[in-house]
Design a protein around this motif. Structure first.
Motif, short mmCIF file in Angstrom:
data_model
loop_
_atom_site.label_atom_id
_atom_site.label_comp_id
_atom_site.label_asym_id
_atom_site.label_seq_id
_atom_site.Cartn_x
_atom_site.Cartn_y
_atom_site.Cartn_z
N ALA A 146 0.88 -1.17 -0.03
CA ALA A 146 0.01 0.14 -0.12
C ALA A 146 0.70 1.32 0.12
O ALA A 146 1.72 1.26 0.78
CB ALA A 146 -0.82 0.04 1.39
N ALA A 150 0.42 2.67 6.71
CA ALA A 150 -0.64 1.64 6.95
C ALA A 150 -0.17 1.00 8.44
O ALA A 150 -0.45 -0.21 8.47
CB ALA A 150 -0.65 0.54 5.58
N GLY A 154 1.29 -2.41 5.69
CA GLY A 154 0.64 -2.52 4.44
C GLY A 154 1.55 -2.91 3.23
O GLY A 154 1.56 -2.80 2.17
N ILE A 171 -6.27 -5.19 -0.97
CA ILE A 171 -6.01 -3.60 -0.88
C ILE A 171 -7.21 -2.75 -1.55
O ILE A 171 -7.49 -2.03 -1.17
CB ILE A 171 -4.62 -3.38 -1.31
N PHE A 177 -6.48 -1.35 3.78
CA PHE A 177 -5.71 -0.22 4.48
C PHE A 177 -6.23 1.04 4.23
O PHE A 177 -5.43 1.94 4.32
CB PHE A 177 -4.27 -0.38 3.87
N GLY A 181 -4.14 2.68 0.76
CA GLY A 181 -4.25 1.76 -0.18
C GLY A 181 -4.75 2.13 -1.43
O GLY A 181 -5.29 1.39 -2.37
#
Length: 185
Positions: A146, A150, A154, A171, A177, A181
């Protein structure tokens, strides 16, 4: 001198604890702090949201804070250092522009490439279909990240195409996230 440490994690606990050991420091406030910082000598937790810049400024003025140390990424990315410095409050932490290195994986990768800093190959996408089309062209294992903050969660290691599709769905479609994301690398 009184110090204000922004954050609630172990990093901020260590910064507050070490700051309190300095003989010139009379008090360290931790915003919001944690159960451990509540037990330390010369430390006091305060209940102010780390993203409420005006409340932090008001507290600094009221308590005559000599230095603010910012730990968490989110207030740095949001520009807290710039804000407090513009008000004449001594602050330790990167500017909002510099914090982009932490706040965006795409920004970081572009920066590394621009300045010849070794980094793994990457591609960035802001939609599911484009990113899914790309996974046919890569070697595995790979990593799907991401782009935004996050909370350290992520990054997804993908051993095969199925894992990558699952990561992208999580995502983009499930928004695992949130806003972090909206773009993947």
């Amino acid at each position: 001198m009184q110090v204000l440490v922004i954050g609630s994690g172990g990093r901020e606990h260590a910064l507050a604890w070490k700051s309190a050991q300095d003989d010139s420091v009379t008090k360290v406030f931790v915003c919001p702090g944690n159960a451990g910082t509540a037990l330390e000598q010369k430390l006091s937790n305060i209940s102010i949201n780390a993203n409420d810049f005006q409340a932090i400024e008001d507290f600094c003025i009221k308590e005559n804070i000599g230095l603010v140390i910012i730990g968490p990424e989110q207030p740095l990315v949001n520009g807290l250092t710039d804000y407090l410095q513009s008000k004449g409050i001594n602050t330790f932490g990167p500017s909002q522009a510099a914090a982009q290195l932490e706040g965006s994986k795409t920004f970081s990768k572009d920066f590394f490439v621009k300045y010849g800093i070794p980094t793994a190959g990457y591609a960035s996408f802001n939609d599911y279909d484009s990113s899914k089309n790309h996974i046919d062209d890569i070697d595995y294992p790979t990593v799907v990240k991401a782009d935004g903050l996050a909370a350290g969660k992520g990054v997804i290691i993908c051993n095969n195409k199925g894992d990558a599709v699952e990561a992208l769905e999580s995502i983009f479609k499930d928004q695992a996230f949130g806003e972090a994301g909206s773009r993947v690398d």
